[in-house]
Design a protein around this motif. Structure first.
Motif, PDB file in Angstrom:
ATOM      1  N   TYR A  60       0.849  -1.178   0.000  1.00  0.00           N
ATOM      2  CA  TYR A  60       0.000   0.000   0.000  1.00  0.00           C
ATOM      3  C   TYR A  60       0.888   1.233   0.000  1.00  0.00           C
ATOM      4  O   TYR A  60       1.890   1.220   0.690  1.00  0.00           O
ATOM      5  CB  TYR A  60      -0.887  -0.025   1.246  1.00  0.00           C
ATOM      6  N   PRO A  61       0.599   2.286  -0.722  1.00  0.00           N
ATOM      7  CA  PRO A  61      -0.590   2.557  -1.512  1.00  0.00           C
ATOM      8  C   PRO A  61      -0.382   2.397  -3.026  1.00  0.00           C
ATOM      9  O   PRO A  61      -1.002   3.127  -3.784  1.00  0.00           O
ATOM     10  CB  PRO A  61      -0.858   4.015  -1.163  1.00  0.00           C
ATOM     11  N   ALA A  62       0.426   1.489  -3.451  1.00  0.00           N
ATOM     12  CA  ALA A  62       0.551   1.272  -4.893  1.00  0.00           C
ATOM     13  C   ALA A  62      -0.772   0.739  -5.438  1.00  0.00           C
ATOM     14  O   ALA A  62      -1.509   0.061  -4.725  1.00  0.00           O
ATOM     15  CB  ALA A  62       1.666   0.262  -5.165  1.00  0.00           C
ATOM     16  N   ILE A  89      -2.159  -7.355   0.884  1.00  0.00           N
ATOM     17  CA  ILE A  89      -1.599  -6.008   0.878  1.00  0.00           C
ATOM     18  C   ILE A  89      -0.886  -5.781   2.207  1.00  0.00           C
ATOM     19  O   ILE A  89      -1.375  -6.162   3.255  1.00  0.00           O
ATOM     20  CB  ILE A  89      -2.717  -4.945   0.737  1.00  0.00           C
ATOM     21  N   ALA A  91       0.966  -2.703   4.481  1.00  0.00           N
ATOM     22  CA  ALA A  91       1.087  -1.252   4.548  1.00  0.00           C
ATOM     23  C   ALA A  91       2.552  -0.862   4.472  1.00  0.00           C
ATOM     24  O   ALA A  91       3.410  -1.552   5.024  1.00  0.00           O
ATOM     25  CB  ALA A  91       0.480  -0.729   5.831  1.00  0.00           C
ATOM     26  N   ASN A  96       1.894   5.259   7.190  1.00  0.00           N
ATOM     27  CA  ASN A  96       0.758   5.408   8.093  1.00  0.00           C
ATOM     28  C   ASN A  96       0.947   4.814   9.476  1.00  0.00           C
ATOM     29  O   ASN A  96       0.040   4.786  10.255  1.00  0.00           O
ATOM     30  CB  ASN A  96      -0.508   4.823   7.450  1.00  0.00           C
ATOM     31  N   ASP A  99       3.556   5.092  15.402  1.00  0.00           N
ATOM     32  CA  ASP A  99       3.681   4.613  16.775  1.00  0.00           C
ATOM     33  C   ASP A  99       3.054   3.239  16.939  1.00  0.00           C
ATOM     34  O   ASP A  99       2.685   2.842  18.020  1.00  0.00           O
ATOM     35  CB  ASP A  99       3.005   5.601  17.724  1.00  0.00           C
ATOM     36  N   ARG A 100       2.922   2.550  15.841  1.00  0.00           N
ATOM     37  CA  ARG A 100       2.226   1.272  15.924  1.00  0.00           C
ATOM     38  C   ARG A 100       3.180   0.164  16.359  1.00  0.00           C
ATOM     39  O   ARG A 100       4.239  -0.014  15.788  1.00  0.00           O
ATOM     40  CB  ARG A 100       1.635   0.922  14.565  1.00  0.00           C
ATOM     41  N   ASP A 107      -3.407  -6.263  14.853  1.00  0.00           N
ATOM     42  CA  ASP A 107      -4.823  -5.991  15.031  1.00  0.00           C
ATOM     43  C   ASP A 107      -5.367  -5.204  13.846  1.00  0.00           C
ATOM     44  O   ASP A 107      -6.458  -5.457  13.368  1.00  0.00           O
ATOM     45  CB  ASP A 107      -5.015  -5.181  16.316  1.00  0.00           C
ATOM     46  N   GLN A 108      -4.570  -4.280  13.370  1.00  0.00           N
ATOM     47  CA  GLN A 108      -5.044  -3.423  12.305  1.00  0.00           C
ATOM     48  C   GLN A 108      -5.344  -4.190  11.032  1.00  0.00           C
ATOM     49  O   GLN A 108      -6.220  -3.819  10.263  1.00  0.00           O
ATOM     50  CB  GLN A 108      -3.978  -2.350  12.004  1.00  0.00           C
ATOM     51  N   VAL A 109      -4.642  -5.265  10.801  1.00  0.00           N
ATOM     52  CA  VAL A 109      -4.859  -6.000   9.560  1.00  0.00           C
ATOM     53  C   VAL A 109      -5.797  -7.177   9.760  1.00  0.00           C
ATOM     54  O   VAL A 109      -5.882  -8.055   8.936  1.00  0.00           O
ATOM     55  CB  VAL A 109      -3.523  -6.498   8.959  1.00  0.00           C
ATOM     56  N   ALA A 110      -6.496  -7.171  10.894  1.00  0.00           N
ATOM     57  CA  ALA A 110      -7.391  -8.298  11.160  1.00  0.00           C
ATOM     58  C   ALA A 110      -8.667  -8.166  10.351  1.00  0.00           C
ATOM     59  O   ALA A 110      -9.697  -7.763  10.836  1.00  0.00           O
ATOM     60  CB  ALA A 110      -7.713  -8.371  12.650  1.00  0.00           C
ATOM     61  N   VAL A 111      -8.586  -8.461   9.100  1.00  0.00           N
ATOM     62  CA  VAL A 111      -9.763  -8.396   8.248  1.00  0.00           C
ATOM     63  C   VAL A 111     -10.135  -9.794   7.805  1.00  0.00           C
ATOM     64  O   VAL A 111      -9.286 -10.666   7.671  1.00  0.00           O
ATOM     65  CB  VAL A 111      -9.506  -7.515   7.009  1.00  0.00           C
TER      66      VAL A 111
END
Lengths: 118, 146
Positions: A60-62, A89, A91, A96, A99-100, A107-111
């Motif tokens: 991302y973000p290509a 994908i 990141a 983006n 501070d992650r 957790d953020q990519v838990a889709v």
């Protein structure tokens, strides 16, 4: 046959991986994108007489078009179609996440939790 | 490399192929080959896009309708996508920051998700179902993607 035999799967894998829109190679949902060489397998590149398939994790973000172009450029001119499968994908950590932490990014990519990749 | 130089012609045929990749056909490019996009890719892009919208936060993960994590703005927006043919439909769960208008925020999120997913994948987004699972306060600092 002729030219096809000379295709170097390792070279293709390395060249694709080096492209900025590509974060990594991906073996497909069932690991079907792979080439078996004596004693080992190359994940993410499948060379068949009729075509070549490359599975990737995009960055991302290509855009998907940029990823596909990058892969085809990396493979170079070949005598058969090059299929590109964008499987996931990742990141770009610079754009983006400042501070992650590791757990937070997980957790953020838990889709689509039902569709965990092997 | 030496290994592939000596690779017999029949080698690639030993790789059994499932149709998983080929069925996700998204784009046909003549003899250059197909580009396929997995559902998961659309999901991730939708999550990214949703988080770029002001006032949008994450949603708890749910299993069978039961929350398994807390609702919090820092948490991930949840998305599931279905891609068929050249179009994608999406279901998105998110939270909205409290004093902002839920309707307007959701509308902005939907527009932004549709635009970004189309921009990034070339897929047409036929629908985006948004579920607002919580309202979150301002207490937790939100990271905004610029």
């Amino acid at each position: 046959m002729s030219v096809g035999v000379e295709l170097d799967v390792d070279r293709i894998a390395a060249a694709v991986r080096e492209r900025p829109p590509v974060a990594d190679l991906h073996g497909g949902r069932f690991g079907e994108i792979a080439t078996y060489l004596p004693g080992r397998r190359v994940t993410g590149v499948r060379v068949r007489p009729a075509d070549i398939t490359v599975g990737i994790v995009g960055r991302y973000p290509a855009t998907v078009a940029e990823m596909a172009d990058a892969v085809r450029t990396a493979v170079g001119p070949v005598d058969r179609p090059v299929h590109v499968a964008v499987m996931d994908i990742k990141a770009d950590t610079n754009t983006n996440t400042t501070d992650r932490t590791a757990s937070a990014s997980e957790d953020q990519v838990a889709v689509g939790s039902a569709r965990r990749m092997p | 490399m030496t290994a592939s130089d000596t690779m017999p012609n029949t080698m690639p045929d030993t790789v059994r192929l499932t149709d998983s990749v080929d069925s996700d056909l998204a784009e046909e490019r003549g003899t250059r080959g197909r580009t396929t996009i997995a559902d998961r890719v659309v999901e991730r892009l939708a999550v990214h896009a949703a988080r770029e919208v002001e006032g949008v936060g994450g949603s708890a993960r749910r299993l069978l309708g039961v929350r398994v994590t807390g609702e919090a703005p820092r948490r991930s927006v949840q998305a599931s996508a279905h891609v068929s043919g050249g179009s994608a439909s999406l279901r998105v769960q998110l939270s909205v920051r409290y004093p902002t208008s839920v309707a307007r925020t959701v509308e902005r999120a939907r527009d932004h998700i549709m635009r970004r997913v189309t921009e990034l994948t070339g897929l047409e987004v036929s629908r985006v179902d948004v579920t607002v699972t919580a309202l979150h306060g301002d207490t937790e600092p939100r990271r905004t993607v610029q």
